[in-house]
Write a protein that holds these residues in place. Structure first.
Motif, mmCIF file in Angstrom:
data_model
loop_
_atom_site.group_PDB
_atom_site.id
_atom_site.type_symbol
_atom_site.label_atom_id
_atom_site.label_comp_id
_atom_site.label_asym_id
_atom_site.label_seq_id
_atom_site.Cartn_x
_atom_site.Cartn_y
_atom_site.Cartn_z
ATOM 1 N N ARG A 1 -36.597 0.623 -2.593
ATOM 2 C CA ARG A 1 -38.086 0.295 -2.126
ATOM 3 C C ARG A 1 -38.806 1.723 -1.752
ATOM 4 N NH1 ARG A 1 -40.990 -0.834 2.084
ATOM 5 N NH2 ARG A 1 -39.467 -0.110 3.424
ATOM 6 N N ARG A 2 -38.139 2.589 -1.288
ATOM 7 C CA ARG A 2 -38.824 3.892 -0.908
ATOM 8 C C ARG A 2 -39.279 4.338 -2.328
ATOM 9 N NH1 ARG A 2 -35.036 5.234 3.439
ATOM 10 N NH2 ARG A 2 -34.331 6.788 2.047
ATOM 11 N N ARG B 1 -25.574 3.379 -7.220
ATOM 12 C CA ARG B 1 -24.157 2.545 -8.126
ATOM 13 C C ARG B 1 -23.931 1.370 -7.381
ATOM 14 N NH1 ARG B 1 -19.819 7.166 -8.161
ATOM 15 N NH2 ARG B 1 -19.765 7.040 -5.959
ATOM 16 N N LEU B 2 -24.015 1.145 -5.968
ATOM 17 C CA LEU B 2 -23.462 -0.219 -5.596
ATOM 18 C C LEU B 2 -24.321 -1.308 -5.863
ATOM 19 C CD1 LEU B 2 -22.340 0.322 -2.039
ATOM 20 C CD2 LEU B 2 -21.096 0.695 -3.859
ATOM 21 N N ARG C 1 -28.675 -0.983 2.324
ATOM 22 C CA ARG C 1 -29.092 0.297 2.303
ATOM 23 C C ARG C 1 -29.728 1.103 0.980
ATOM 24 N NH1 ARG C 1 -24.330 3.813 5.060
ATOM 25 N NH2 ARG C 1 -25.053 5.994 4.195
ATOM 26 N N GLN C 2 -29.099 0.840 -0.138
ATOM 27 C CA GLN C 2 -29.302 1.013 -1.264
ATOM 28 C C GLN C 2 -30.687 0.460 -1.622
ATOM 29 O OE1 GLN C 2 -26.285 1.718 -4.474
ATOM 30 N NE2 GLN C 2 -26.775 3.621 -3.090
ATOM 31 N N ARG D 1 -42.769 3.252 -5.459
ATOM 32 C CA ARG D 1 -44.104 3.692 -5.690
ATOM 33 C C ARG D 1 -44.048 4.594 -6.628
ATOM 34 N NH1 ARG D 1 -48.515 0.905 -4.537
ATOM 35 N NH2 ARG D 1 -48.036 -0.654 -3.319
ATOM 36 N N SER E 1 -39.894 13.673 -9.943
ATOM 37 C CA SER E 1 -39.226 13.973 -8.836
ATOM 38 C C SER E 1 -37.795 14.306 -9.161
ATOM 39 C CB SER E 1 -39.300 13.198 -7.544
ATOM 40 O OG SER E 1 -38.247 12.029 -8.155
ATOM 41 N N ARG E 2 -37.478 14.134 -10.139
ATOM 42 C CA ARG E 2 -35.937 14.269 -10.593
ATOM 43 C C ARG E 2 -35.642 15.524 -11.504
ATOM 44 N NH1 ARG E 2 -36.242 8.653 -10.572
ATOM 45 N NH2 ARG E 2 -36.928 8.518 -12.795
ATOM 46 N N TYR F 1 -24.143 -1.912 2.919
ATOM 47 C CA TYR F 1 -24.153 -0.933 1.980
ATOM 48 C C TYR F 1 -25.304 -1.267 0.932
ATOM 49 C CZ TYR F 1 -20.389 2.037 3.445
ATOM 50 O OH TYR F 1 -19.373 2.674 4.283
#
Lengths: 624, 456
Positions: A559-560, A436-437, A553-554, A563, A601-602, A550
């Motif tokens: 990035r994670r 969201r950020l 962090r997002q 892939r 994954s969702r 923040y």
């Protein structure tokens, strides 16, 4: 069947908020485009509330604008009250909202369509898709005309098998005053689409001459009004207030006494309604302890006396409606100009779509808007834009455009729809976006302008203004990092005010601005040059500096996931015979058929372990 | 490369060994090593060279262990990523401590089979090998699923769902005000946020603290041997250790100090404490030993209450028994090689007991089995490797939950805007989701619509 001799690249069925964006996008991208509507006087009509934007929806409008769509410009030109919501919260959840002059809104959009090169606008009811070798190839109309098109975009809104309910009376209609679309959804069902039924509702329209505004609290817009579009410089149209009113115990008693004639409570309505937009009878029944419910009386335009009472939709009979609306303070003598009603309509489960909005069953067929189970003009427009873009890309022979969940609310919405499907009308909320950020209204251009320009939707002038803004932002960021506050040179009152007197080393302007108590205006006391920058640039720099922690962090989370998002799963992938997964997981994957590992994954119940197994199986298959 | 983050795990088998190896793979491997290793060679680490040194936390001078380390630069490694291996002294506690340091420096605990998986995905091993990894993972997945089911009632997953419930509630309270600014919701209630947070945070802390297997990994199980003088406490310790460590004589009261040894029983690290015999005594030296022994009883995970079965139960035994009231203890009846003369009091007759002879060695295996069963409830014996892995994953996840909650708490204190508060709660929910496999968004909306009257 009479064959029309002109063939099109893209045929868009329906000229609501989705259809208009789809047709404009395709035509602007150079495709010969046909836009068909059941009623040309109802193009871009606001069938429900006369407003655009709101939480998360305002974000979508800004994204549409950044990509080169029309909605933002259209509301800027016809809006009669602009407000930014959540001003006291952070920038990510601030959202723009505007009341529209309903008739002007529709007329301006129609005018834009009429002047768009490559675009034909025609009135016709589409009764069937025309297929060739199982691929979409055109449409057939009620008047027995066949239009040929390389691609077809369906934006049927509430029209497919539309059924209007007022109390226990019901009759077919696509919207009050319009015909329904009959035949198309039966054909879709025959083609193998899973067609379901949804319900939505709208309140009565009230005669402003019979409302006692002196007893209601006015709500004014922001001054100056802040436009939606990155291309709009300012709003000049005179602004009009809304009014706040409340229901009371007597109103609730009237509702309860009419429930025996509610089609909802009598079980006549089978479609599922939106939870976030319940009818007043739902609110009264579900929250019996609440002694009043708020409503905003929204003007439908500058040249009309019609008012829209938000939050008071109902499908109760007209006599109950009279009594109910008149029980509200300030509305004692109110006359109803158009009754409230509920409408049921057919939709197609969006789980049967690719992320480009092309259907998995029929190639070159795209679905956008309420046909996908969404509700809201902005949600519809966002999908319409993407469907139009992707139909055009198909005609050009290019790869479709899919926006990521980290790029746009439009991306989040489409991913939610095609990954999970929906059983109730889907509306956008900021809480649906895990990043969201990063998805703010203020940076929609930074996120999407380049994409819009690359595909040919953003005009040169708009784009060069954007690149200039980007340059200024970069230069200012660099300056803030480099420029240091030196104790010896600094203004002592500034040092005292911000408790900097004992600082050891020189501190950069960027570090200063990062502090919650120091704004750009305060920084200007040290160096006034920064105030010469355009507002939008300063706003952007300040947000990027203040929320850096923040935001980083997002960005790291994105990035994670990247892939996984790019790991594609072939449509034909055989989950059922896959070893290493539990039966439940296998069955789920088989049913949902995700396009990517990220989507998989969702899906609820798909564990990280299952994803690991799946990713290996994919690699194995790739190697083979 | 398949995945960019850095992973770490203990790659030698669980239990006692001469040395243990911690393997770290990913682009951060080298920088993590550099933060934990002393002394870094001049000119930096060269690939495929062994270096001798010490491991210590970045912010402390307390050396954890002497180690040999090797750095293997990508692609010349098992995973084809940058790999660091740290060889330290064997022993679960040291290995776990060093692993924890590596994780604290930014590595993530590797999933089961993840090194092998990366090796395959980066083209290091072939398809046949890869297929066998799938089987491996399947076995683990299914076994851990079975475990999760067996624990559903009253155990870990029920507790996790509990925490999850509180966190979702917290998130719903926050999100309602973010997403519905124009609704008539009343003022946001910060004390409700705080109390809901407290509820969740307490549960997480309890889980982390009372997490038996997790504790086992970090510290070993402490087992205290208690009994009156000369029933064979030191002999039992030595028999379990298979070597003579404590001074053993037939003069009662030889063990004056506490003796602590770690022994591996069925893969569990047991910290054995031998104590002075407890009895009525006037000797001040002996009294001191007895005081120490009594003090240690409450902190032991298990007490072995040792009796001499060749002699009658007497008042000294009763003193010991009294000291054990309310504690988790097992009766061990020593000297089973001699004719039985003991006559257990009624209160002990039905208590679980194991006869042994420290002299002949009879019954020792049974004792080990019983202890292991007590801690593993029998159900984890065959999956020890898996258990430790999956448990460590749970702890890893729970620690992330705790971390996120702390961050939330301080943000709430400072009065940070709601959408930023939500980030911490989402992070905590994601971490739990890593264990339970559940996602968030729709549940939150359900909660919001259930509690607040929303709608235009």
């Amino acid at each position: 069947m009479i064959l029309y001799d002109k063939g099109y690249d893209v045929i868009v069925v329906g000229a609501g908020h989705a259809g208009c964006e789809a047709a404009l996008a395709a035509a602007r991208m150079g495709c010969s485009t046909l836009l068909l509507s059941i009623n040309l006087d109802a193009v871009a009509l606001m069938s429900c509330n006369p407003a655009v934007g709101g939480q998360a929806k305002g974000h979508i409008v800004r994204e549409i604008d950044a990509l080169g769509g029309e909605m933002g410009k259209n509301i800027d030109a016809t809006g009669i009250q602009f407000r930014v919501l959540n001003m006291r919260k952070g920038p990510a959840v601030r959202a723009s909202r505007a009341q529209a002059d309903k008739q002007l809104y529709r007329l301006r959009m129609k005018n834009v369509l009429e002047h768009q090169e490559n675009l034909d606008l025609k009135q016709a009811e589409v009764t069937a898709l025309h297929l060739q070798d199982g691929v979409a190839a055109g449409v057939d109309t009620r008047a027995s005309v066949r239009y040929r098109g390389k691609t077809v975009v369906l934006t049927t809104g509430t029209f497919m098998r539309g059924l209007i309910h007022i109390g226990l009376v019901n009759y077919p209609g696509g919207r009050a005053g319009d015909l329904p679309s009959i035949g198309l959804s039966d054909q879709l069902k025959d083609l193998g689409f899973s067609v379901g039924r949804l319900k939505t509702g709208t309140p009565a329209r009230l005669d402003g001459r019979t409302i006692d505004f002196s007893r209601l609290e006015p709500q004014f817009g922001d001054d100056p009004p802040r436009p939606f579009s990155f291309s709009t410089e300012r709003i000049d149209r005179p602004q009009i207030p809304c009014y706040i009113a409340y229901t009371n115990e007597r109103s609730h008693e009237i509702i309860r006494s009419g429930l025996d004639r509610s089609p909802l409570y009598a079980g006549i309505i089978e479609g599922i309604g939106p939870r976030y937009c319940p009818s007043i009878e739902d609110k009264v029944m579900r929250f019996p302890d609440k002694d009043r419910h708020q409503t905003f009386l929204e003007p439908e335009g500058a040249d009309t006396v019609e008012y829209y009472p938000s939050g008071l939709s109902t499908s109760l009979p007209i006599d109950v409606q009279w009594a109910f609306y008149r029980s509200i303070e300030g509305l004692e003598r109110v006359e109803i100009m158009r009754p409230a009603y509920a409408i049921e309509y057919d939709y197609v489960d969006p789980i049967q779509l690719h992320a480009t909005l092309e259907t998995k069953l029929i190639a070159n067929l795209y679905h956008a808007g309420q046909i996908n189970g969404t509700s809201g003009y902005e949600e519809a427009a966002g999908q319409g834009l993407m469907a139009g873009i992707n139909a055009a890309m198909r005609c050009r022979g290019e790869e479709g455009i899919v926006l990521g969940r980290n790029e746009a609310y439009i991306g989040v919405m489409i991913d939610d729809l095609v990954t999970l499907g929906t059983r109730e009308p889907y509306r956008m909320f900021t809480s649906r976006a895990e990043y969201r950020l990063l998805l703010r209204e203020d940076n929609a251009d930074l996120r999407l302008r380049d994409t819009g320009y690359r595909i040919g939707l953003v005009r040169d002038g708009d784009y060069s203004a954007f690149t200039q803004k980007k340059r200024l932002i970069a230069a200012e960021m660099e300056r803030l990092a480099a420029q240091k506050l030196l104790l010896s040179e600094a203004d002592s009152s500034f040092l005292q005010e911000f408790d900097l007197e004992r600082m050891q080393n020189a501190i950069s302007y960027e570090q200063l601005l990062r502090r919650p108590d120091i704004t750009y205006e305060q920084l200007a006391r040290l160096d006034s040059s920064c105030m010469e920058l355009p507002d939008a640039v300063r706003e952007q720099v300040e947000i990027q500096v203040k929320y850096k922690g923040y935001i980083d962090r997002q960005a790291e989370q994105v990035r994670r996931m990247s892939r996984m998002e790019s790991a594609r799963i072939p449509h034909s992938f055989d989950y059922l015979s896959m070893s290493g997964l539990t039966a439940e997981v296998r069955e789920k994957l088989h049913r949902f058929r995700p396009d990517t590992l990220g989507q998989a994954s969702r899906i609820p119940g798909i564990t990280p372990a299952a994803i690991a197994v799946l990713s290996i199986a994919l690699k194995v298959r790739e190697e083979e | 490369m398949y995945r960019a983050d850095t992973i770490a795990a203990i790659s030698t088998p669980q239990g006692e060994g001469g040395i243990g190896i911690i393997r770290v793979s990913g682009q951060e491997s080298l920088s993590i090593l550099q933060r934990l290793f002393r002394s870094i060679p001049n000119g930096g680490f060269q690939s495929h060279r062994f270096y001798y040194g010490e491991i210590l936390p970045p912010d402390s001078a307390a050396v954890l262990d002497e180690v040999m380390v090797v750095y293997m630069r990508s692609p010349r490694s098992f995973t084809r990523e940058d790999v660091v291996e740290i060889q330290c002294h064997g022993g679960t506690i040291i290995l776990q401590q060093i692993l924890q340091l590596v994780l604290d420096c930014g590595a993530r605990l590797a999933d089961p089979g993840e090194f092998t998986r990366r090796a395959f995905l980066n083209g290091r091993i072939d398809l046949v090998q890869a297929e066998s990894i799938i089987d491996l993972i399947r076995a683990k997945t299914e076994a851990s699923l079975a475990m999760a089911h067996s624990q559903r009632d009253g155990s870990l997953s029920a507790k996790l769902h509990d925490v999850q419930g509180s966190l979702r509630q917290l998130l719903a309270l926050i999100e309602a005000y973010v997403d519905f600014p124009d609704e008539d919701l009343g003022d946001q209630d910060n004390s409700l946020l705080r109390s809901t947070y407290d509820l969740a945070a307490t549960k997480v802390r309890q889980l982390l603290a009372g997490y038996q297997e997790g504790k086992v990994l970090r510290e070993g199980i402490s087992v205290l041997i208690a009994g009156k003088p000369n029933v064979g406490k030191s002999s039992l310790l030595n028999a379990l250790l298979k070597e003579k460590r404590a001074i053993v004589t037939s003069i009662p009261g030889t063990t004056r100090d506490l003796i602590e040894e770690v022994v591996n029983i069925r893969g569990l690290p047991l910290k054995l404490l031998d104590t002075a015999g407890i009895c009525q005594s006037d000797d001040p030296v002996e009294q001191e030993g007895i005081r120490l022994a009594r003090e240690r009883i409450p902190s032991a995970d298990l007490v072995l209450f040792l009796l001499d079965s060749s002699r009658p139960y007497d008042s000294d035994d009763a003193v010991v028994y009294e000291a054990l009231q309310g504690r988790n203890f097992l009766l061990v009846l020593n000297k089973s090689d001699l004719p039985a003369a003991i006559d257990l009091p009624d209160s002990l007759i039905s208590h679980q007991n194991v006869p042994v002879s420290t002299f002949s060695g009879d019954g020792l295996e049974g004792l080990k089995e019983t202890i292991a069963n007590l801690f593993l409830h029998g159900r984890l014996r065959d999956n020890r490797d898996l258990t430790l892995l999956s448990k460590a994953r749970h702890r890893d996840a729970l620690q992330r939950v705790e971390h996120a909650l702390l961050s939330f708490s301080s943000a709430l204190q400072v009065g940070v805007s709601s959408e930023l508060l939500a980030i911490d709660i989402r992070e905590a929910l994601d971490a739990i989701g890593q264990i339970t496999g559940e996602t968030t968004t729709d549940d939150i909306l359900d909660l919001i619509f259930g509690q607040f009257c929303i709608g235009k």
